[in-house]
Design a protein around this motif. Sequence first.
Motif, PDB file in Angstrom:
ATOM      1  N   LEU A 111       0.830  -1.208   0.000  1.00 10.36           N
ATOM      2  CA  LEU A 111       0.000   0.000   0.000  1.00 10.36           C
ATOM      3  C   LEU A 111       0.862   1.255   0.000  1.00 10.36           C
ATOM      4  O   LEU A 111       1.799   1.391   0.796  1.00 10.36           O
ATOM      5  N   VAL A 112       0.529   2.196  -0.884  1.00  6.99           N
ATOM      6  CA  VAL A 112       1.211   3.495  -0.940  1.00  6.99           C
ATOM      7  C   VAL A 112       0.143   4.589  -0.949  1.00  6.99           C
ATOM      8  O   VAL A 112      -1.056   4.319  -1.020  1.00  6.99           O
ATOM      9  N   GLY A 113       0.587   5.827  -0.881  1.00  6.26           N
ATOM     10  CA  GLY A 113      -0.333   6.954  -0.951  1.00  6.26           C
ATOM     11  C   GLY A 113      -0.657   7.288  -2.395  1.00  6.26           C
ATOM     12  O   GLY A 113       0.235   7.673  -3.166  1.00  6.26           O
ATOM     13  N   ALA A 114      -1.927   7.166  -2.775  1.00  5.50           N
ATOM     14  CA  ALA A 114      -2.321   7.447  -4.154  1.00  5.50           C
ATOM     15  C   ALA A 114      -2.783   8.885  -4.339  1.00  5.50           C
ATOM     16  O   ALA A 114      -2.851   9.369  -5.468  1.00  5.50           O
ATOM     17  N   LEU A 115      -3.115   9.574  -3.252  1.00  2.00           N
ATOM     18  CA  LEU A 115      -3.513  10.984  -3.343  1.00  2.00           C
ATOM     19  C   LEU A 115      -2.353  11.904  -2.973  1.00  2.00           C
ATOM     20  O   LEU A 115      -2.204  12.971  -3.557  1.00  2.00           O
ATOM     21  N   TRP A 116      -1.580  11.507  -1.986  1.00  7.41           N
ATOM     22  CA  TRP A 116      -0.357  12.216  -1.599  1.00  7.41           C
ATOM     23  C   TRP A 116       0.765  11.193  -1.590  1.00  7.41           C
ATOM     24  O   TRP A 116       0.593  10.092  -1.076  1.00  7.41           O
ATOM     25  N   PRO A 117       1.926  11.511  -2.176  1.00  8.14           N
ATOM     26  CA  PRO A 117       2.984  10.501  -2.323  1.00  8.14           C
ATOM     27  C   PRO A 117       3.559  10.041  -0.984  1.00  8.14           C
ATOM     28  O   PRO A 117       4.423  10.691  -0.398  1.00  8.14           O
ATOM     29  N   LEU A 118       3.073   8.902  -0.503  1.00 12.41           N
ATOM     30  CA  LEU A 118       3.553   8.303   0.735  1.00 12.41           C
ATOM     31  C   LEU A 118       4.029   6.881   0.447  1.00 12.41           C
ATOM     32  O   LEU A 118       3.374   6.145  -0.284  1.00 12.41           O
ATOM     33  N   THR A 119       5.153   6.501   1.025  1.00 10.47           N
ATOM     34  CA  THR A 119       5.699   5.165   0.826  1.00 10.47           C
ATOM     35  C   THR A 119       5.100   4.201   1.856  1.00 10.47           C
ATOM     36  O   THR A 119       4.561   4.633   2.882  1.00 10.47           O
ATOM     37  N   PRO A 120       5.202   2.887   1.611  1.00 13.47           N
ATOM     38  CA  PRO A 120       4.679   1.913   2.591  1.00 13.47           C
ATOM     39  C   PRO A 120       5.262   2.078   3.999  1.00 13.47           C
ATOM     40  O   PRO A 120       4.502   2.005   4.974  1.00 13.47           O
ATOM     41  N   PRO A 121       6.587   2.299   4.151  1.00 12.14           N
ATOM     42  CA  PRO A 121       7.095   2.486   5.524  1.00 12.14           C
ATOM     43  C   PRO A 121       6.487   3.700   6.226  1.00 12.14           C
ATOM     44  O   PRO A 121       6.257   3.654   7.434  1.00 12.14           O
ATOM     45  N   GLN A 122       6.229   4.783   5.488  1.00 16.48           N
ATOM     46  CA  GLN A 122       5.605   5.947   6.106  1.00 16.48           C
ATOM     47  C   GLN A 122       4.204   5.611   6.613  1.00 16.48           C
ATOM     48  O   GLN A 122       3.855   5.915   7.758  1.00 16.48           O
ATOM     49  N   ILE A 123       3.401   4.987   5.761  1.00 16.17           N
ATOM     50  CA  ILE A 123       2.030   4.645   6.147  1.00 16.17           C
ATOM     51  C   ILE A 123       2.041   3.679   7.321  1.00 16.17           C
ATOM     52  O   ILE A 123       1.267   3.821   8.279  1.00 16.17           O
ATOM     53  N   GLY A 124       2.927   2.685   7.270  1.00 16.78           N
ATOM     54  CA  GLY A 124       3.031   1.744   8.368  1.00 16.78           C
ATOM     55  C   GLY A 124       3.411   2.420   9.672  1.00 16.78           C
ATOM     56  O   GLY A 124       2.884   2.088  10.743  1.00 16.78           O
ATOM     57  N   GLN A 125       4.325   3.375   9.594  1.00 13.54           N
ATOM     58  CA  GLN A 125       4.742   4.109  10.784  1.00 13.54           C
ATOM     59  C   GLN A 125       3.573   4.873  11.397  1.00 13.54           C
ATOM     60  O   GLN A 125       3.318   4.789  12.613  1.00 13.54           O
ATOM     61  N   TYR A 126       2.845   5.632  10.568  1.00 10.46           N
ATOM     62  CA  TYR A 126       1.728   6.430  11.082  1.00 10.46           C
ATOM     63  C   TYR A 126       0.660   5.528  11.701  1.00 10.46           C
ATOM     64  O   TYR A 126       0.117   5.836  12.774  1.00 10.46           O
ATOM     65  N   ALA A 127       0.358   4.420  11.024  1.00  7.13           N
ATOM     66  CA  ALA A 127      -0.662   3.502  11.529  1.00  7.13           C
ATOM     67  C   ALA A 127      -0.235   2.893  12.855  1.00  7.13           C
ATOM     68  O   ALA A 127      -1.021   2.834  13.814  1.00  7.13           O
ATOM     69  N   ALA A 128       1.009   2.440  12.937  1.00  5.03           N
ATOM     70  CA  ALA A 128       1.486   1.791  14.160  1.00  5.03           C
ATOM     71  C   ALA A 128       1.469   2.751  15.339  1.00  5.03           C
ATOM     72  O   ALA A 128       1.078   2.380  16.455  1.00  5.03           O
ATOM     73  N   VAL A 129       1.876   3.985  15.118  1.00  5.27           N
ATOM     74  CA  VAL A 129       1.947   4.957  16.214  1.00  5.27           C
ATOM     75  C   VAL A 129       0.562   5.275  16.764  1.00  5.27           C
ATOM     76  O   VAL A 129       0.349   5.277  17.988  1.00  5.27           O
ATOM     77  N   ILE A 130      -0.410   5.531  15.892  1.00  4.53           N
ATOM     78  CA  ILE A 130      -1.727   5.895  16.419  1.00  4.53           C
ATOM     79  C   ILE A 130      -2.454   4.678  16.983  1.00  4.53           C
ATOM     80  O   ILE A 130      -3.266   4.819  17.909  1.00  4.53           O
ATOM     81  N   ILE A 131      -2.164   3.482  16.484  1.00  2.00           N
ATOM     82  CA  ILE A 131      -2.742   2.281  17.090  1.00  2.00           C
ATOM     83  C   ILE A 131      -2.236   2.132  18.524  1.00  2.00           C
ATOM     84  O   ILE A 131      -3.012   1.927  19.468  1.00  2.00           O
ATOM     85  N   GLY A 132      -0.918   2.241  18.699  1.00  4.76           N
ATOM     86  CA  GLY A 132      -0.345   2.094  20.026  1.00  4.76           C
ATOM     87  C   GLY A 132      -0.861   3.132  21.005  1.00  4.76           C
ATOM     88  O   GLY A 132      -1.233   2.807  22.139  1.00  4.76           O
ATOM     89  N   LEU A 133      -0.907   4.393  20.584  1.00  5.38           N
ATOM     90  CA  LEU A 133      -1.376   5.457  21.475  1.00  5.38           C
ATOM     91  C   LEU A 133      -2.852   5.281  21.813  1.00  5.38           C
ATOM     92  O   LEU A 133      -3.269   5.511  22.965  1.00  5.38           O
ATOM     93  N   THR A 134      -3.660   4.871  20.843  1.00  3.48           N
ATOM     94  CA  THR A 134      -5.093   4.698  21.094  1.00  3.48           C
ATOM     95  C   THR A 134      -5.347   3.538  22.046  1.00  3.48           C
ATOM     96  O   THR A 134      -6.210   3.624  22.929  1.00  3.48           O
ATOM     97  N   VAL A 135      -4.609   2.451  21.889  1.00  8.19           N
ATOM     98  CA  VAL A 135      -4.737   1.321  22.812  1.00  8.19           C
ATOM     99  C   VAL A 135      -4.430   1.766  24.242  1.00  8.19           C
ATOM    100  O   VAL A 135      -5.144   1.420  25.199  1.00  8.19           O
TER     101      VAL A 135
END
Length: 410
Positions: A153-177
């Motif tokens: 998965l990459v950013g199709a609307l704004w150029p984001l790489t898979p590691p970037q998306i994974g980083q953002y997802a992991a951080v907010i998952i951890g904080l929300t938990v």
Amino acid sequence: MSKDHTPKIVGTVWGLLILNTLGSAGAQTIIPLPRSLIQMVTMGSLVAAFSLVLAVNLRLRIRASAFVFLLTLLLVLSVISSANLQSGFGALFRCARLALFVGTLWLLSRWWDGGLTFVRHHIRMYFAVLGSVAAGLVISPGAAMPELYGGRLVGALWPLTPPQIGQYAAVIIGLTVLLVLGRRTDKASAAVVIVPSLVLLALTHTRTATLGLLIGLALAIGSLILTSAAARRFFAWAVLCAAVAAVGFASALQAWFLRGQSQDNFTSLTGRAKVWHALLTAPRTTSEYLFGAGVGDKSFGGLPIDNSWLAVYNEQGMTGVALVAAIIIVLGGVALLRPPSLSRACAIFLISYCAIASYTEAGLGDASPYLLHLAVAASLLAAPVAATPLSTPEVPRRRVPRRAQRSEVT
């Protein structure tokens, strides 16, 4: 602090800082965006963030912060290493960007009080970024999961790489938990954030983000086990689920983890080890060894370094490595000395995640999401601002004439 519109403006400033660190390089988007336009937006957001926070903090009130102080020393070192223009004029531009970034953090430090305000800003802003990723996936699945990135998965609307998306997802998952365990949010609101973020994380096939999430959460929840029954229950269920998954889905997990790579490619960390070896064996002068070659684009020989410590070594030398290590050690040490609390657990998660991700991702030596994660940790570890007691006005003493005093005595 007075109850005014300042908190909303602070949230806007934080969102602009996140926009600035999204970067300008990534996959091809559905609507092609010129790199110059992306850079103008990201740099414009940083200037706007600095201007807004300066407008609400005109008296330049700041709080003492070892984290921002060490970042300031890193900025000075970056200017020194870039002054000879060995990395070109772009190095000075990156130093100016880092100066605005650090200046904005100094001005924001006024509102660092050990509370969860910046955690909530962090979650909201990155969830909005992930929303754009999900929208791109719905609009054009082919563009969002191109063959160029192996179907990740990459950013199709704004150029984001898979590691970037994974980083953002992991951080907010951890904080929300952690917010759920601390009963600072309800389970329904948390599920709205956690479930889609987990799906996006799985689609990125990002191993570093996944390991950072699991290890960071384990350390953070471990810091709450002695004081929180909810943390103990969650930890027990997590261990049980992990054991079941390891037994029942071992082959699927292994396939996801390997991403179809060969054994040689996997052991060389997708080619990273070869770049690291070339960087470490390259001849260097004493000046380059101590102060680096100047702030660049985190690459060596035209290939990405993908390691924060080696990127800092290449650009800011061993002095920079020492400063970045001091940042991690100081934040980690302060977190260990704090009594158990939700704020401390969130800080431990962010610090440990950044430390783990630093092995395969660059960013600790320049304005990046990793420095924003550590800034949130610093805000969580700041001592609460003591309320200023209202002073009782002094009642003036009435002067008594001497004759009256004599008559009172008699």
